[in-house]
Design an enzyme around this catalytic site. Structure first.
Site, short mmCIF file in Angstrom:
data_model
loop_
_atom_site.label_atom_id
_atom_site.label_comp_id
_atom_site.label_asym_id
_atom_site.label_seq_id
_atom_site.Cartn_x
_atom_site.Cartn_y
_atom_site.Cartn_z
N ARG A 16 -32.25 -64.55 103.04
CA ARG A 16 -33.62 -65.01 102.83
C ARG A 16 -33.99 -65.24 101.36
NH1 ARG A 16 -36.92 -60.67 105.77
NH2 ARG A 16 -34.94 -59.55 105.81
N GLN A 74 -16.74 -54.25 101.85
CA GLN A 74 -17.04 -54.29 103.28
C GLN A 74 -16.98 -55.77 103.68
OE1 GLN A 74 -21.06 -53.59 104.53
NE2 GLN A 74 -20.46 -52.86 106.56
N ASP A 103 -30.65 -52.78 97.12
CA ASP A 103 -31.74 -53.76 96.97
C ASP A 103 -33.10 -53.09 96.81
OD1 ASP A 103 -32.03 -52.83 99.54
OD2 ASP A 103 -31.86 -54.78 100.53
N TYR A 364 -37.80 -75.30 57.43
CA TYR A 364 -36.60 -74.75 58.07
C TYR A 364 -35.80 -74.01 57.02
CZ TYR A 364 -32.03 -74.06 59.99
OH TYR A 364 -30.86 -73.46 60.38
C1 UD1 Z 1 -32.02 -49.94 107.68
C2 UD1 Z 1 -32.11 -48.69 108.54
C3 UD1 Z 1 -33.55 -48.48 108.98
C4 UD1 Z 1 -34.47 -48.41 107.79
C5 UD1 Z 1 -34.28 -49.63 106.91
C6 UD1 Z 1 -35.05 -49.48 105.62
C7 UD1 Z 1 -29.99 -48.55 109.70
C8 UD1 Z 1 -29.25 -48.78 110.96
N1 UD1 Z 1 -31.25 -48.88 109.70
O1 UD1 Z 1 -32.42 -51.05 108.45
O2 UD1 Z 1 -33.64 -47.29 109.72
O3 UD1 Z 1 -35.80 -48.28 108.21
O4 UD1 Z 1 -32.89 -49.78 106.56
O5 UD1 Z 1 -35.03 -50.70 104.95
O6 UD1 Z 1 -29.43 -48.00 108.75
N2 UD1 Z 1 -25.92 -53.00 104.33
C9 UD1 Z 1 -24.57 -53.05 104.03
N3 UD1 Z 1 -23.70 -53.35 105.03
C10 UD1 Z 1 -24.10 -53.61 106.29
C11 UD1 Z 1 -25.48 -53.56 106.57
C12 UD1 Z 1 -26.36 -53.24 105.58
O7 UD1 Z 1 -24.16 -52.82 102.91
O8 UD1 Z 1 -23.22 -53.87 107.14
C13 UD1 Z 1 -26.85 -52.67 103.23
C14 UD1 Z 1 -27.78 -53.82 102.89
O9 UD1 Z 1 -27.23 -54.58 101.83
C15 UD1 Z 1 -29.03 -53.07 102.45
C16 UD1 Z 1 -29.01 -51.79 103.25
O10 UD1 Z 1 -27.67 -51.62 103.68
O11 UD1 Z 1 -29.00 -52.75 101.09
C17 UD1 Z 1 -29.96 -51.80 104.43
O12 UD1 Z 1 -29.64 -52.87 105.27
P1 UD1 Z 1 -30.76 -53.73 105.99
O13 UD1 Z 1 -30.08 -54.70 106.90
O14 UD1 Z 1 -31.74 -54.19 105.00
O15 UD1 Z 1 -31.52 -52.60 106.81
P2 UD1 Z 1 -31.64 -52.46 108.36
O16 UD1 Z 1 -30.27 -52.30 108.95
O17 UD1 Z 1 -32.51 -53.49 108.87
#
Ligand code: UD1
Ligand code: CA
Length: 455
Positions: A16, A74, A103, A364
């Site tokens: 996004r 990853q 982030d 200058y």
């Molecule tokens: C996650 C939490 C949720 C919480 C929310 C807060 C889980 C399953 N859920 O949600 O409970 O309320 O964060 O923002 O943990 N990332 C990776 N690898 C992956 C997936 C994510 O490195 O495979 C990293 C992303 O870059 C990010 C962070 O993990 O920095 C959170 O991922 P994001 O997808 O934003 O959060 P949710 O899974 O929606």
């Protein structure tokens, strides 16, 4: 103190953001989002910092090549639990781990310390109350108040969706448990992801204590997913810097119209007018005043100096009680001594100007050494470049350079010399004398008439 590992999750793609740059490299306060998180981690003095990266990986790694970080790739983003699983081989068996999100740039060091303090034999989670909790994992508590699970929004029942206490994603726990829990994660859920949050239920089953510490500072746990988020966080970050400066006694004409992208340190009774931008390391001495619309980068400005509006300063030092601008441009390598005056439309580059010297209008000055109490008239130009090489100009103490003069470097103007206006000086000018070099045949034509327009 127990040994600490910090795992920063930063593999998310950041779709996004609509950018070809990896999300965590976008800047808040002039510094990459991930750099804010790494700096927070460093303050906590961990044994090891592990960053889980994925999208745009090599560019992210290169941006932090100078940091002592264990990088874990990853390749496919199968969830937060999967991300931490990739880090598992690098965790120290006898340490605790703090999970941070790459982030979340305003992550709060104090909140992290609190979690770490509680993580002895405990899973400690940072949560917050979100009136509209859509999308977040909900913190489910038993009637006793004990945390029993985190339920992701997409998996939550209607009743669970009404819970407003949500997971920030920041948590701490002992590695002896974490590694066990990670090996038990499954992806039987609405998103077919390996959820890190499932470790809560695993802890509860095992009888390991789980605590959730509620933070009131939502911005300190807010992740950036879009340019909208980025701009909102930027303003919060800036308002917090402005507030600190005000609390230290700096006068800001409008705290909402100040931007600091780096470190700004101010003495007493400093005044900063609207729309000023400070970048890198900037130091302002006592009683320094900065008028509106100045851009100041990597500069030390000594006490009592006034910077008039629309002045641009980069990699420069300025002595006490000087007056700079309006519309001055001081470029890298400039060092101005005390009581210097630099006026409008004057550009100075890689030059030293000694005490009390004045360059007030349209000049200058490049690659030049200017002595004490020199007066450089309007429109003087040091011709420092022959198209291939650069040469220095030396202007000794008490020299007066008349307006519209070109000094063709390499050249030295001796002490107390005067250079007549309109001269093109190509050889050294001796001390104490008047030197000039102009077209000598000034003529007047008595019969001359100004042309008139042909109708
Ligand atoms: C996650 C939490 C949720 C919480 C929310 C807060 C889980 C399953 N859920 O949600 O409970 O309320 O964060 O923002 O943990 N990332 C990776 N690898 C992956 C997936 C994510 O490195 O495979 C990293 C992303 O870059 C990010 C962070 O993990 O920095 C959170 O991922 P994001 O997808 O934003 O959060 P949710 O899974 O929606
Ligand atoms: Ca997700």
């Amino acid at each position: 103190m127990r040994k600490l590992n910090i795992v920063i999750l930063a593999a998310g793609k950041g779709t996004r953001m609509h950018s070809s740059k990896p999300k965590v490299l976008h800047a808040v306060g002039g510094k990459a989002i991930l750099a804010h998180v790494i700096d927070c981690a460093k303050i906590l003095n961990p044994h090891k910092i592990i960053v889980v990266y994925g999208y745009g990986g090599e560019i992210v790694r290169e941006a932090f090549a100078h940091e002592n970080i264990t990088w874990v790739n990853q390749a496919a983003q199968l969830g937060t639990g999967h991300a931490v699983q990739q880090a598992a081989p690098f965790l120290d068996a006898d340490a605790d781990t703090l999970i941070l999100l790459g982030d979340v740039p305003l992550v709060d060091v104090e909140a992290c310390k609190k979690l770490i303090a509680q993580s002895d034999n405990t899973l400690a989670i940072l949560s917050f109350n979100k009136p509209d909790p859509t999308g977040y994992g909900r913190i489910e508590r038993a009637d006793s108040g004990n945390v029993v699970a985190i339920v992701e929004h997409k998996d939550a029942t209607e009743a669970q969706r009404n819970i407003i206490e949500v997971n920030t994603g920041i948590m701490a726990m002992p590695n002896k448990y974490l590694t066990q829990w990670l090996s038990q994660l499954t992806n039987n859920n609405a998103q077919a992801e390996y959820y890190l949050t499932d470790i809560v239920a695993l802890a509860v089953v095992q009888g390991v204590k789980v605590v959730a510490e509620i933070t009131a500072d939502e911005w300190s746990v807010t992740g950036i997913n879009s340019k909208v988020d980025l701009s909102a966080i930027e303003r919060i970050y800036q308002s917090r810097i402005a507030l600190k400066l005000l609390q230290q006694g700096v006068t800001l004409k409008d705290p909402a119209r100040l931007d600091v992208r780096g470190a700004l340190s101010c003495g007493r009774d400093v005044e900063i007018d609207v729309n000023c931008l400070f970048e890198g390391n900037v130091t302002l001495g006592d009683n320094v005043t900065i008028a509106a619309n100045c851009v100041i980068k990597n500069a030390a400005i000594a006490a009592g100096t006034h910077i008039a509006s629309f002045t641009h300063i980069d990699d420069t030092t300025i002595g006490e009680n000087s007056r700079i601008g309006p519309f001055a441009r001081l470029r890298p390598g400039t060092a101005l001594a005390a009581e210097t005056h630099i006026g409008n439309f004057v550009e100075i580059k890689n030059s030293q100007v000694d005490i009390g010297s004045k360059i007030n209008h349209l000049s200058y000055v490049g690659d030049t050494t200017v002595g004490k109490h020199v007066n450089i008239g309007a429109g003087v130009i040091t011709c420092n470049y022959d198209g291939a090489n650069k040469f220095r100009t030396v202007i000794e103490d008490n020299v007066f350079v008349g307006s519209d003069t070109q000094l063709v470097a390499p050249i030295t103007i001796g002490k107390n010399a005067t250079i007549a206006a309109g001269s093109t000086i190509t050889r050294d000018a001796p001390a104490d004398q008047l030197t000039f070099c102009r077209a000598k045949d000034q003529k007047s034509i008595a019969s001359w008439k100004r042309p008139t327009k042909i109708i």
